[in-house]
Design an enzyme around this catalytic site. Structure first.
Site, PDB file in Angstrom:
ATOM      1  N   LYS A  15       0.826  -1.217   0.000  1.00 33.92           N
ATOM      2  CA  LYS A  15       0.000   0.000   0.000  1.00 33.92           C
ATOM      3  C   LYS A  15       0.860   1.267   0.000  1.00 33.92           C
ATOM      4  CE  LYS A  15      -2.293  -0.880   3.827  1.00 33.92           C
ATOM      5  NZ  LYS A  15      -1.672  -2.163   4.227  1.00 33.92           N
ATOM      6  N   ARG A  90      -9.516   1.388   8.656  1.00 30.93           N
ATOM      7  CA  ARG A  90      -9.174   0.021   9.050  1.00 30.93           C
ATOM      8  C   ARG A  90     -10.285  -0.633   9.858  1.00 30.93           C
ATOM      9  NH1 ARG A  90      -3.174   0.984   8.971  1.00 30.93           N
ATOM     10  NH2 ARG A  90      -2.109  -1.000   9.144  1.00 30.93           N
ATOM     11  N   ARG A 128      11.506  -6.582   5.622  1.00 23.96           N
ATOM     12  CA  ARG A 128      11.350  -5.192   5.173  1.00 23.96           C
ATOM     13  C   ARG A 128      12.303  -4.247   5.893  1.00 23.96           C
ATOM     14  NH1 ARG A 128       5.448  -2.407   5.056  1.00 23.96           N
ATOM     15  NH2 ARG A 128       5.495  -2.597   7.324  1.00 23.96           N
ATOM     16  N   ARG A 162      11.220  -1.708  11.213  1.00 24.31           N
ATOM     17  CA  ARG A 162      10.146  -1.225  12.095  1.00 24.31           C
ATOM     18  C   ARG A 162       9.984  -2.176  13.285  1.00 24.31           C
ATOM     19  NH1 ARG A 162       4.941   0.283   8.451  1.00 24.31           N
ATOM     20  NH2 ARG A 162       3.965  -0.784  10.209  1.00 24.31           N
ATOM     21  N   ARG A 173      -0.641  -8.694  13.544  1.00 22.60           N
ATOM     22  CA  ARG A 173      -1.174  -7.675  12.625  1.00 22.60           C
ATOM     23  C   ARG A 173      -2.027  -8.323  11.527  1.00 22.60           C
ATOM     24  NH1 ARG A 173       4.114  -5.057  10.842  1.00 22.60           N
ATOM     25  NH2 ARG A 173       2.869  -3.702   9.518  1.00 22.60           N
TER      26      ARG A 173
HETATM   27  P1  AMP Z   1       0.885   0.870   8.986  1.00 20.80           P
HETATM   28  O1  AMP Z   1       2.093   1.719   8.814  1.00 20.80           O
HETATM   29  O2  AMP Z   1      -0.257   1.279   8.121  1.00 20.80           O
HETATM   30  O3  AMP Z   1       1.190  -0.603   8.900  1.00 20.80           O
HETATM   31  O4  AMP Z   1       0.371   1.128  10.488  1.00 20.80           O
HETATM   32  C1  AMP Z   1       1.204   0.806  11.598  1.00 20.80           C
HETATM   33  C2  AMP Z   1       0.358   0.732  12.861  1.00 20.80           C
HETATM   34  O5  AMP Z   1      -0.232   2.015  13.113  1.00 20.80           O
HETATM   35  C3  AMP Z   1      -0.813  -0.238  12.813  1.00 20.80           C
HETATM   36  O6  AMP Z   1      -0.427  -1.570  13.118  1.00 20.80           O
HETATM   37  C4  AMP Z   1      -1.724   0.366  13.877  1.00 20.80           C
HETATM   38  O7  AMP Z   1      -1.260   0.088  15.181  1.00 20.80           O
HETATM   39  C5  AMP Z   1      -1.533   1.862  13.642  1.00 20.80           C
HETATM   40  N1  AMP Z   1      -2.515   2.386  12.649  1.00 20.80           N
HETATM   41  C6  AMP Z   1      -2.234   2.937  11.435  1.00 20.80           C
HETATM   42  N2  AMP Z   1      -3.358   3.296  10.808  1.00 20.80           N
HETATM   43  C7  AMP Z   1      -4.390   2.954  11.636  1.00 20.80           C
HETATM   44  C8  AMP Z   1      -5.808   3.048  11.549  1.00 20.80           C
HETATM   45  N3  AMP Z   1      -6.421   3.562  10.463  1.00 20.80           N
HETATM   46  N4  AMP Z   1      -6.532   2.584  12.590  1.00 20.80           N
HETATM   47  C9  AMP Z   1      -5.955   2.065  13.690  1.00 20.80           C
HETATM   48  N5  AMP Z   1      -4.636   1.929  13.829  1.00 20.80           N
HETATM   49  C10 AMP Z   1      -3.840   2.384  12.813  1.00 20.80           C
END
Ligand code: AMP
Length: 218
Positions: A15, A90, A128, A162, A173
């Site tokens: 994404k 989400r 990653r 990360r 996740r």
């Molecule tokens: P990402 O970088 O999109 O993988 O997001 C990393 C982490 O940020 C996720 O595992 C969640 O803990 C938090 N997060 C990011 N976007 C959201 C969202 N829309 N709703 C809830 N938690 C989020």
């Protein structure tokens, strides 16, 4: 008329990579809620510190916090014609809140689901490496090793892993994705705005499909 383009798909589906490129093509600002949380964490803001409790466990940050942050982001001038959303919505309440915001502004919505099998996602996420200077510059320890150890091929920034890309958190996740986020596919499909894209291909091939689809509905 403004538009919202939504990048859906599990963690590791591509994404962020695709959103960064597609946003340039579509001339829409790229808004990643994960990047916004990580920026807040880097600055040690109260929001960032609170979000970390959830992120480190692979859980979702509570809707109220996410929505407040996103609504603020959407009021900035660069979002006046909409944006390309990556990692949001989400959950069902997030999707419903977004519907209201979009309706108030009279924007169109299109959603793309990047489909990638779980086994591939685990391999992608555990290897990653992300650039500290730009979170959309992504490399992989095995599939896309950097030319210079520890340095981003694109900009030379420092690569890091990360905290939530370790194997244990990755499993959590993916489980959270299937339970809380995957049902949104039905939500957008019922609105007739969802297209599926096979994300298990070379990034340029995936991008070409996205460009074609996003161009057709523009
Ligand atoms: P990402 O970088 O999109 O993988 O997001 C990393 C982490 O940020 C996720 O595992 C969640 O803990 C938090 N997060 C990011 N976007 C959201 C969202 N829309 N709703 C809830 N938690 C989020």
């Amino acid at each position: 008329m403004g538009r919202i383009v939504i990048m859906l798909g599990p963690p590791g589906a591509g994404k962020g990579t695709q959103a960064a490129r597609l946003s340039v093509q579509l001339d829409l600002v790229h808004v990643s809620t994960g990047d916004l949380f990580r920026e807040n964490l880097g600055r040690e803001t109260p929001l960032g510190l609170k979000a970390r409790e959830y992120m480190d466990k692979g859980a979702l940050v509570p809707d109220e916090l996410v929505l407040e942050m996103l609504e603020q982001r959407l009021t900035l001038d660069d979002c006046r014609e909409g944006c390309l959303l990556d990692g949001f919505p989400r959950t069902q309440p997030q999707a419903e809140a977004l519907e209201r915001l979009v309706a108030e502004r009279g924007w169109s919505v299109s959603a793309y689901n990047l489909e990638v099998p779980d086994g591939v996602l685990v391999e992608r996420l555990s290897g990653r490496r992300v650039c500290r200077s730009d979170g959309s510059h992504i490399q992989h320890a095995v599939f896309a090793p950097p030319r210079v150890e520890g340095r981003c091929d694109t900009c030379g920034g420092e690569l890091y892993q990360r905290d939530d890309d370790n194997e244990e958190v990755v499993g959590k996740r993916l489980e959270v994705y299937h339970r809380q986020t995957a049902p949104l596919l039905e939500f957008y499909s019922a609105r007739g705005v969802l297209s599926a894209v096979d994300g298990n291909r070379a990034p340029e091939t995936v991008l070409a499909d996205l460009q074609r689809l996003a161009g057709e509905v523009a």
